[in-house]
Design an enzyme around this catalytic site. Structure first.
Site, PDB file in Angstrom:
ATOM      1  N   ASP A  14      15.784  13.906 -47.024  1.00 57.98           N
ATOM      2  CA  ASP A  14      16.723  14.460 -46.046  1.00 57.98           C
ATOM      3  C   ASP A  14      17.295  13.308 -45.238  1.00 57.98           C
ATOM      4  O   ASP A  14      16.558  12.574 -44.570  1.00 57.98           O
ATOM      5  CB  ASP A  14      16.000  15.451 -45.125  1.00 57.98           C
ATOM      6  CG  ASP A  14      16.923  16.180 -44.169  1.00 57.98           C
ATOM      7  OD1 ASP A  14      18.015  15.657 -43.847  1.00 57.98           O
ATOM      8  OD2 ASP A  14      16.560  17.277 -43.712  1.00 57.98           O
ATOM      9  N   HIS A  29      16.185  18.533 -48.638  1.00 52.12           N
ATOM     10  CA  HIS A  29      16.066  19.446 -47.506  1.00 52.12           C
ATOM     11  C   HIS A  29      17.300  19.215 -46.636  1.00 52.12           C
ATOM     12  O   HIS A  29      17.717  18.079 -46.418  1.00 52.12           O
ATOM     13  CB  HIS A  29      14.809  19.148 -46.693  1.00 52.12           C
ATOM     14  CG  HIS A  29      14.736  19.904 -45.401  1.00 52.12           C
ATOM     15  ND1 HIS A  29      15.152  19.360 -44.197  1.00 52.12           N
ATOM     16  CD2 HIS A  29      14.334  21.167 -45.127  1.00 52.12           C
ATOM     17  CE1 HIS A  29      14.982  20.254 -43.239  1.00 52.12           C
ATOM     18  NE2 HIS A  29      14.486  21.360 -43.778  1.00 52.12           N
ATOM     19  N   GLU A  58      10.757  17.100 -46.475  1.00 52.30           N
ATOM     20  CA  GLU A  58      11.362  17.501 -45.199  1.00 52.30           C
ATOM     21  C   GLU A  58      10.825  16.673 -44.041  1.00 52.30           C
ATOM     22  O   GLU A  58      11.551  16.350 -43.107  1.00 52.30           O
ATOM     23  CB  GLU A  58      11.075  18.983 -44.978  1.00 52.30           C
ATOM     24  CG  GLU A  58      11.537  19.540 -43.637  1.00 52.30           C
ATOM     25  CD  GLU A  58      11.258  21.031 -43.521  1.00 52.30           C
ATOM     26  OE1 GLU A  58      11.440  21.567 -42.420  1.00 52.30           O
ATOM     27  OE2 GLU A  58      10.871  21.657 -44.538  1.00 52.30           O
ATOM     28  N   LYS A  85       9.076  31.801 -46.833  1.00 55.09           N
ATOM     29  CA  LYS A  85       8.113  31.110 -45.985  1.00 55.09           C
ATOM     30  C   LYS A  85       6.737  31.759 -46.129  1.00 55.09           C
ATOM     31  O   LYS A  85       6.600  32.988 -46.075  1.00 55.09           O
ATOM     32  CB  LYS A  85       8.554  31.170 -44.516  1.00 55.09           C
ATOM     33  CG  LYS A  85       9.868  30.465 -44.229  1.00 55.09           C
ATOM     34  CD  LYS A  85       9.786  28.971 -44.481  1.00 55.09           C
ATOM     35  CE  LYS A  85      11.082  28.258 -44.121  1.00 55.09           C
ATOM     36  NZ  LYS A  85      10.985  26.797 -44.313  1.00 55.09           N
ATOM     37  N   GLU A  95       6.074  24.327 -51.556  1.00 59.52           N
ATOM     38  CA  GLU A  95       6.633  23.271 -50.713  1.00 59.52           C
ATOM     39  C   GLU A  95       5.766  22.998 -49.495  1.00 59.52           C
ATOM     40  O   GLU A  95       5.249  23.930 -48.868  1.00 59.52           O
ATOM     41  CB  GLU A  95       8.036  23.701 -50.275  1.00 59.52           C
ATOM     42  CG  GLU A  95       8.786  22.713 -49.411  1.00 59.52           C
ATOM     43  CD  GLU A  95      10.198  23.194 -49.120  1.00 59.52           C
ATOM     44  OE1 GLU A  95      10.767  22.767 -48.104  1.00 59.52           O
ATOM     45  OE2 GLU A  95      10.734  24.002 -49.919  1.00 59.52           O
ATOM     46  N   ASP A 133       7.237  28.085 -49.339  1.00 61.61           N
ATOM     47  CA  ASP A 133       7.241  26.960 -48.402  1.00 61.61           C
ATOM     48  C   ASP A 133       6.226  27.215 -47.295  1.00 61.61           C
ATOM     49  O   ASP A 133       6.396  28.123 -46.484  1.00 61.61           O
ATOM     50  CB  ASP A 133       8.647  26.797 -47.814  1.00 61.61           C
ATOM     51  CG  ASP A 133       8.772  25.594 -46.890  1.00 61.61           C
ATOM     52  OD1 ASP A 133       7.784  24.857 -46.723  1.00 61.61           O
ATOM     53  OD2 ASP A 133       9.871  25.398 -46.331  1.00 61.61           O
TER      54      ASP A 133
END
Length: 421
Positions: free
Chosen positions: A323, A350, A300, A218, A273, A247
C-alpha cells in the site's frame, strides 16, 4: 520538458465520517477515515497532492511530521527532485532527528508516504499526463533512480531491477490492451464487521449486479461462531463460482489463527488476510505451511520494503498487499513490486488511497513488470470527496486519463479540515 518549481508546502488534516458500521473490522471500530494530505504548490498554477490514510486523531500527528519532513522541498524544481528521488527520499527517511521515531515505520513513514505521493502527483501534472503514463514513459534507469534500495540490495540490486524492467519492456505490447479493458476490482465494502447478516446479503447482491465477482468478509469477532456463520452465509450468497476472502485484521495470535484458519478453509477462500501480527514473519510462514493450499495475504500494515523482503524470503505470504499510503509512497511501492516480481508473487494492493493512486500503479506493474492481473480492492466510501474519483464499471477500474495521480481531494468545503503552511 517543462520545469515546475515548488513554491509552497502545506498540509491538510482531512477527516471524513463514514456511514454507521462502514470501515469497521475486528480491531478498528471507529467509522472515520482521515487523510494526511501534503500539498506542493508549483509556479505554473499546478499543485501536487499526496495522501496517507489514518483512522482518527493520529492524523494530526502525521500532518505535523509532514511539516517537518517536507521543508527541504520548498524552492526545488520537481524534475530535479525526481531525477534522483531515491537518494532524496533516503535522506528524508534518515533524518537524524526523526529517524529515531521509526525507523522506517509509524507516523514518520506515513508522513513520508504523503510527501512522496505528492511529488509523484506534481511530477505527472507538470508533464500533463496521468501517473501510469508517466511511469510507463520513463526509462528503466529513470525508474530505478526514483528507488531507495538500501537494506534490500541483497535480494534486489540496482542491476537486477534494471534487468527486470528491460526484459519485460520487450513484451509490453502484449499487456497494453488492459488500458482499454480496465483492471478488475473486488468489493471489500460488503462485509464490514459491524454489518449484520442481512446488510451483508443485500450489499453483496448489489455488488454482483454491478459486475463484481470477488468479495471480502471481516472476521476475528470475539464470538468465533459469528465468523463461521457469516462465512457460510457469504459463500452461499456468492455461490461456488464467486471468489471469497477473509480478513482478520491481525486479531489472532498464532494458536488462535491456526485454529480459526482450519475452520475457515472449508469455505474455500482465495486467501486469509492478516491472520496475526503484521511484524510476525515466523507466524505467517508457519501458518502458510499449515493451511496450504489456502493462501495468506498481508501488507496493509507491513510498513517497509525490509519487512516485505523477509516475508518474501521466508514464504510468509502469497499475496503482497503493498500500500503506497503505508509504505513510503509510490517509490517504495515500486521497490516492493520489483522484489515481488523476482520472487514470483502477485501484488494485490490494499487501498488506503481508496484505489485512487493504486489504479495507476497496478497498470504499471502489469505492463512494465509483467505482474499477474489479480484484482484491485474497491472501497467507495470517499469517492465523492475526490476531484477525479476512480471509475469502476462492470467490476473493472477504468483507466484514468486526467494528469496526475488522482489524489486531489475536495477538502476546502469541510469544516473539520485545518491547513498549515
Amino acid at each position: 520538458m517543462t520545469n515546475c518549481t515548488i513554491q509552497s508546502v502545506s498540509t491538510v488534516d482531512a477527516r471524513f465520517a463514514l456511514p454507521p458500521g462502514a470501515g469497521t473490522d475486528s480491531v478498528h471500530t471507529n467509522s472515520e477515515y482521515c487523510m494526511a494530505i501534503t500539498r506542493l504548490g508549483g509556479d505554473r498554477d499546478i499543485s501536487g497532492s499526496g495522501i496517507a490514510l489514518t483512522l482518527g486523531d493520529g492524523n494530526r500527528l502525521v500532518c505535523e511530521a509532514i511539516d517537518l519532513l517536507a521543508k527541504p522541498l520548498a524552492g526545488m524544481e520537481i524534475n530535479e527532485v525526481m531525477s534522483h528521488f531515491g537518494e532524496f527520499s533516503r535522506r528524508l527517511a534518515d533524518d537524524p532527528s526523526l529517524r529515531w521515531l521509526g525507523p522506517h515505520k509509524g507516523v514518520v513513514h506515513l508522513a513520508l508516504a504523503s510527501v512522496t505521493n505528492a511529488c509523484f502527483d506534481l511530477w505527472a501534472k507538470s508533464r500533463g499526463v496521468p501517473l501510469w503514463k508517466l511511469l510507463l514513459e520513463l526509462t528503466p534507469e529513470e525508474i530505478v533512480a526514483t528507488l531507495d534500495l538500501s537494506y534490500v540490495e541483497d535480494v534486489l540490486s540496482e542491476d537486477e531491477a534494471l534487468t527486470i524492467l528491460r526484459l519485460n519492456a520487450e513484451t509490453r505490447n502484449i499487456r497494453e490492451p488492459i488500458l482499454k479493458t480496465g483492471y478488475p476490482g473486488y468489493d471489500t465494502s460488503v462485509g464490514w464487521m459491524a454489518y449484520d447478516d442481512q446488510k451483508v446479503r443485500e450489499l453483496t447482491a448489489r455488488a454482483i449486479d454491478r459486475g463484481f465477482r470477488a468479495f471480502k468478509l471481516k472476521v476475528g469477532s470475539s464470538d468465533e461462531s459469528r465468523d463461521l456463520r457469516r462465512a457460510a452465509m457469504l459463500r452461499e450468497v456468492v455461490g461456488d463460482g464467486g471468489i471469497l476472502m477473509f480478513d482478520a485484521n491481525q486479531r489472532w495470535n498464532l494458536p488462535d489463527a491456526s485454529r480459526m484458519c482450519r475452520e475457515l478453509v472449508r469455505f474455500k477462500p482465495l486467501w486469509i488476510e492478516e491472520p496475526t501480527h503484521p511484524d510476525d514473519v515466523y507466524a505467517h510462514a508457519a501458518l502458510a505451511r499449515e493451511i496450504a493450499p489456502v493462501k495468506i495475504a498481508a501488507g496493509e500494515h507491513i510498513s517497509n520494503r525490509i519487512l516485505f523482503k523477509n516475508f518474501f524470503y521466508y514464504q510468509g505470504l502469497h499475496f503482497a498487499q503493498a500500500d503506497c499510503t503505508r509504505l513510503a509512497g509510490v517509490s517504495e511501492f515500486l521497490t516492493v513490486s520489483l522484489m515481488a516480481r523476482k520472487f514470483g508473487l502477485p501484488i494485490v494492493p490494499h487501498v488506503g488511497d481508496m484505489g485512487q493512486l493504486h489504479q495507476h500503479l497496478v497498470l504499471f506493474n502489469h505492463i512494465a513488470l509483467d505482474h499477474e492481473v489479480v484484482f484491485l480492492e474497491h472501497i467507495p466510501h470517499l469517492s465523492e470527496h475526490f476531484v477525479f474519483p476512480a471509475t469502476v464499471s462492470g467490476g473493472f477500474y477504468e483507466t484514468p486519463q486526467e494528469p496526475g495521480a488522482s489524489t486531489d481531494m475536495k477538502i476546502d468545503m469541510f469544516l473539520n479540515v485545518s491547513e498549515r503552511v
